[in-house]
Design an enzyme around this catalytic site. Sequence first.
Site, mmCIF file in Angstrom:
data_model
loop_
_atom_site.group_PDB
_atom_site.id
_atom_site.type_symbol
_atom_site.label_atom_id
_atom_site.label_comp_id
_atom_site.label_asym_id
_atom_site.label_seq_id
_atom_site.Cartn_x
_atom_site.Cartn_y
_atom_site.Cartn_z
ATOM 1 N N ASP A 54 -17.963 18.806 35.608
ATOM 2 C CA ASP A 54 -16.543 18.633 34.528
ATOM 3 C C ASP A 54 -17.827 18.983 32.910
ATOM 4 O O ASP A 54 -18.694 18.566 32.522
ATOM 5 C CB ASP A 54 -15.958 17.881 33.625
ATOM 6 C CG ASP A 54 -14.961 18.446 32.833
ATOM 7 O OD1 ASP A 54 -14.928 19.430 32.368
ATOM 8 O OD2 ASP A 54 -13.938 17.195 32.560
ATOM 9 N N ASN A 79 -18.484 30.955 33.494
ATOM 10 C CA ASN A 79 -16.742 31.789 34.098
ATOM 11 C C ASN A 79 -15.597 30.212 33.812
ATOM 12 O O ASN A 79 -14.203 30.869 33.515
ATOM 13 C CB ASN A 79 -16.850 32.024 35.406
ATOM 14 C CG ASN A 79 -15.020 32.199 35.642
ATOM 15 O OD1 ASN A 79 -14.877 32.967 35.817
ATOM 16 N ND2 ASN A 79 -15.213 30.537 36.286
ATOM 17 N N ARG A 113 -27.002 26.306 26.483
ATOM 18 C CA ARG A 113 -27.804 25.260 25.901
ATOM 19 C C ARG A 113 -28.844 24.290 26.984
ATOM 20 O O ARG A 113 -29.699 24.798 27.373
ATOM 21 C CB ARG A 113 -27.582 23.966 24.978
ATOM 22 C CG ARG A 113 -29.038 23.848 24.277
ATOM 23 C CD ARG A 113 -28.374 22.669 22.859
ATOM 24 N NE ARG A 113 -27.179 22.482 22.835
ATOM 25 C CZ ARG A 113 -26.828 21.298 22.177
ATOM 26 N NH1 ARG A 113 -26.934 21.249 21.097
ATOM 27 N NH2 ARG A 113 -25.490 20.161 22.548
ATOM 28 N N TYR A 146 -2.585 32.494 19.798
ATOM 29 C CA TYR A 146 -3.394 31.738 18.794
ATOM 30 C C TYR A 146 -4.743 30.850 19.045
ATOM 31 O O TYR A 146 -5.969 31.388 19.420
ATOM 32 C CB TYR A 146 -2.591 31.019 17.367
ATOM 33 C CG TYR A 146 -2.224 32.321 16.772
ATOM 34 C CD1 TYR A 146 -1.811 32.894 15.360
ATOM 35 C CD2 TYR A 146 -0.462 32.258 16.623
ATOM 36 C CE1 TYR A 146 -1.434 33.377 14.722
ATOM 37 C CE2 TYR A 146 -0.046 33.155 16.288
ATOM 38 C CZ TYR A 146 -0.653 33.746 14.796
ATOM 39 O OH TYR A 146 0.418 34.217 13.837
ATOM 40 N N LYS A 152 -11.640 32.539 22.104
ATOM 41 C CA LYS A 152 -12.663 33.840 22.753
ATOM 42 C C LYS A 152 -13.529 34.735 21.721
ATOM 43 O O LYS A 152 -14.333 35.029 21.664
ATOM 44 C CB LYS A 152 -11.775 34.641 23.248
ATOM 45 C CG LYS A 152 -11.069 34.391 24.896
ATOM 46 C CD LYS A 152 -12.284 34.134 25.845
ATOM 47 C CE LYS A 152 -11.628 33.144 27.306
ATOM 48 N NZ LYS A 152 -13.337 33.319 28.188
#
Length: 223
Positions: A54, A79, A113, A146, A152
């Site tokens: 997850d 993705n 990260r 919105y 994105k």
Amino acid sequence: MATVLITGCDRGLGEEFALQYAARGDRVIATCLDPDAFGKRHRNFPNIEAVKLDVTDETSVLRLAAELNGVAIDVLVNNAGIPGPHPGLQETDLTLWRNMLEVNLIAPFVVTRAFTEHVASSERKVIAFITSRMGSIGLNNTASSYAYRSSKAGLNMVIKSLAIDLGPRQICVLGLHPGKVARQGDGGLSISESIARMREVIDHSGPHQTGSFYDYNGQILPW
């Protein structure tokens, strides 16, 4: 043979990415919410390792990174995401908006990260993010959506910043717009074609392309 890690492989773009990379002989680590279901559907691909993840659970992300310690990841494909809906001003659901920001914006940063060292130790050194032209401020001529647009647009800023931070390590960081993939029966771009073309963009990328925002055909898009 490359090693490719892909998030969000339960269905859609992520699943097709996994299948196409595996079909050409790469080692694929396909992260899913339900890896057992994925494994049952694709038993004929022994080079795909379906693992549970997850992406909004940082502890799980770090645990997987630790389990893969020492594994060089040539291509990391961020993705996983929430694709819609796209309501207007008055219909925007703030709960959904917060969830989209968590999944579409924060989670890809956390995954990247956690796996930066894995990518840095590989030969290819590519981190690709599935973003959208709907996150482009320069291309926004229709408004609405919105929640999705802002998630994105924020991801695009993360991509650009990561490209600068990771540039000295020769890691190529890309944003990819998959195109308007057809729904069943409405014609248009197929998932398989979209993924095949994005893989070509990834295959032809290197340090000089880092920080670029492409559509599936390799065309540069404005941020």
